[in-house]
Scaffold this motif. Structure first.
Motif, short mmCIF file in Angstrom:
data_model
loop_
_atom_site.label_atom_id
_atom_site.label_comp_id
_atom_site.label_asym_id
_atom_site.label_seq_id
_atom_site.Cartn_x
_atom_site.Cartn_y
_atom_site.Cartn_z
N SER A 133 0.92 -1.21 0.13
CA SER A 133 -0.16 0.11 -0.08
C SER A 133 0.90 1.28 0.08
O SER A 133 1.40 1.38 1.03
N ASN A 134 0.72 1.82 -1.12
CA ASN A 134 1.58 3.20 -1.26
C ASN A 134 1.09 4.37 -0.25
O ASN A 134 2.10 4.95 0.27
N ASP A 135 -0.18 4.38 0.18
CA ASP A 135 -0.64 5.22 0.99
C ASP A 135 -0.07 5.04 2.37
O ASP A 135 0.41 5.83 3.07
N LEU A 136 -0.11 3.75 2.93
CA LEU A 136 0.47 3.35 4.23
C LEU A 136 2.03 3.71 4.22
O LEU A 136 2.48 4.13 5.06
N ILE A 137 2.64 3.28 2.99
CA ILE A 137 3.93 3.51 3.00
C ILE A 137 4.35 5.05 2.89
O ILE A 137 5.20 5.36 3.89
N ASN A 138 3.81 5.92 2.35
CA ASN A 138 3.83 7.17 2.60
C ASN A 138 3.57 7.89 3.56
O ASN A 138 4.25 8.85 4.03
N ALA A 139 2.61 7.30 4.23
CA ALA A 139 2.30 7.84 5.73
C ALA A 139 3.48 7.62 6.64
O ALA A 139 3.81 8.64 7.31
N GLN A 140 3.95 6.71 6.46
CA GLN A 140 5.08 6.21 7.41
C GLN A 140 6.46 7.17 7.00
O GLN A 140 7.26 7.54 7.91
N LEU A 141 6.67 7.07 5.65
CA LEU A 141 7.76 8.16 5.18
C LEU A 141 7.76 9.38 5.83
O LEU A 141 8.67 10.12 6.04
N ALA A 142 6.48 9.92 5.45
CA ALA A 142 6.06 11.28 6.06
C ALA A 142 6.49 11.57 7.43
O ALA A 142 7.06 12.45 7.92
N ARG A 143 5.71 10.51 8.13
CA ARG A 143 6.12 10.51 9.78
C ARG A 143 7.45 10.40 9.89
O ARG A 143 8.08 11.41 10.77
N ARG A 144 8.44 9.76 9.37
CA ARG A 144 9.73 9.60 9.66
C ARG A 144 10.49 10.80 9.21
O ARG A 144 11.31 11.19 9.91
N ALA A 145 10.26 11.35 8.04
CA ALA A 145 10.69 12.71 7.45
C ALA A 145 10.63 13.89 8.60
O ALA A 145 11.50 14.57 8.92
N LEU A 146 9.23 13.93 9.14
CA LEU A 146 8.96 15.08 9.88
C LEU A 146 9.87 14.85 11.21
O LEU A 146 10.18 15.83 11.78
N ASP A 147 9.77 13.51 11.79
CA ASP A 147 10.53 13.54 12.89
C ASP A 147 11.90 13.71 12.68
O ASP A 147 12.59 14.47 13.51
N TYR A 148 12.47 13.40 11.54
CA TYR A 148 14.00 13.71 11.32
C TYR A 148 14.08 15.20 11.23
O TYR A 148 15.06 15.97 11.61
N LEU A 149 13.31 15.99 10.47
CA LEU A 149 13.60 17.32 9.91
C LEU A 149 13.39 18.10 11.18
O LEU A 149 13.66 19.04 11.35
N VAL A 150 12.16 17.97 11.71
CA VAL A 150 11.77 18.68 12.96
C VAL A 150 12.88 18.23 14.43
O VAL A 150 13.37 19.40 14.72
N GLY A 151 13.06 17.08 14.37
CA GLY A 151 13.91 16.80 15.65
C GLY A 151 15.51 17.27 15.27
O GLY A 151 16.17 17.81 16.10
N PHE A 152 15.91 17.30 14.17
CA PHE A 152 17.23 17.84 13.79
C PHE A 152 17.20 19.20 13.91
O PHE A 152 18.51 19.39 14.40
#
Length: 176
Positions: A133-152
């Motif tokens: 499911s690209n929708d589920l994959i993209n949801a996790q990738l977006a969450r991980r990118a946000l964690d990284y960018l915001v946290g960084f």
């Protein structure tokens, strides 16, 4: 030789599922996530459509290698990680790694999801695989990118103002 390889997240689940599926199925565990973002600046590139750079998680290298070895003897790969966005992402990462290694040529690949670990649910899921499911994959990738960018960007502020070693993610950032 097992013609079907099933990948789940955890070894206890693998044992139970193997009993339900029986002969012709090998069931292995990924032991959770198999790769993560590089631990340095530039792992997520907002200027390049938020492209992400990954590396294999060192402690899971042996599990990925075992999966790759077993896949060489199988005809079909069933990705049976948890049915949430994290599980979908783990399946996608495994798919990407195995594909990069050239191990998916001439193999059937299916994503199976079940909400209970019963013989009926497992067998029904294997009989009706779906695509990732690209929708589920993209949801996790977006969450991980946000964690990284915001946290960084916010974590160094926490280190200065509160205490060294704290980290900020997408959930803590509005409060900050």
């Amino acid at each position: 030789m097992a013609k079907n390889l099933v990948i789940v997240e955890y070894p206890a689940k693998a044992k139970t599922i193997k009993k339900y599926l029986g002969k012709g199925f090998e069931v292995l565990a990924s032991y959770g996530h198999v790769r993560d973002l590089l631990p340095k600046e530039g792992a997520v590139d907002p200027a390049n459509d938020f492209s992400m750079k990954y590396q294999l998680i060192e402690k899971n290298q042996k599990h990925v290698d075992a999966i790759a070895k077993a896949l060489k003897k199988a005809d079909t790969l069933y990705l049976a990680t948890d049915p949430d966005r994290e599980g979908e992402a783990i399946s996608w990462h495994l798919y990407e790694i195995l594909n990069e290694r050239g191990l998916l040529k001439d193999k059937k690949v299916g994503r199976v999801a079940f909400n209970e670990i019963t013989k009926r649910a497992i067998n029904e899921a294997v009989e009706h695989p779906r695509e990732l499911s690209n929708d589920l994959i993209n949801a996790q990738l977006a969450r991980r990118a946000l964690d990284y960018l915001v946290g960084f960007n916010l974590s160094p502020l926490l280190w200065k103002k509160i205490r060294r070693g704290l980290s900020a993610g997408r959930v803590q950032s509005p409060a900050l």
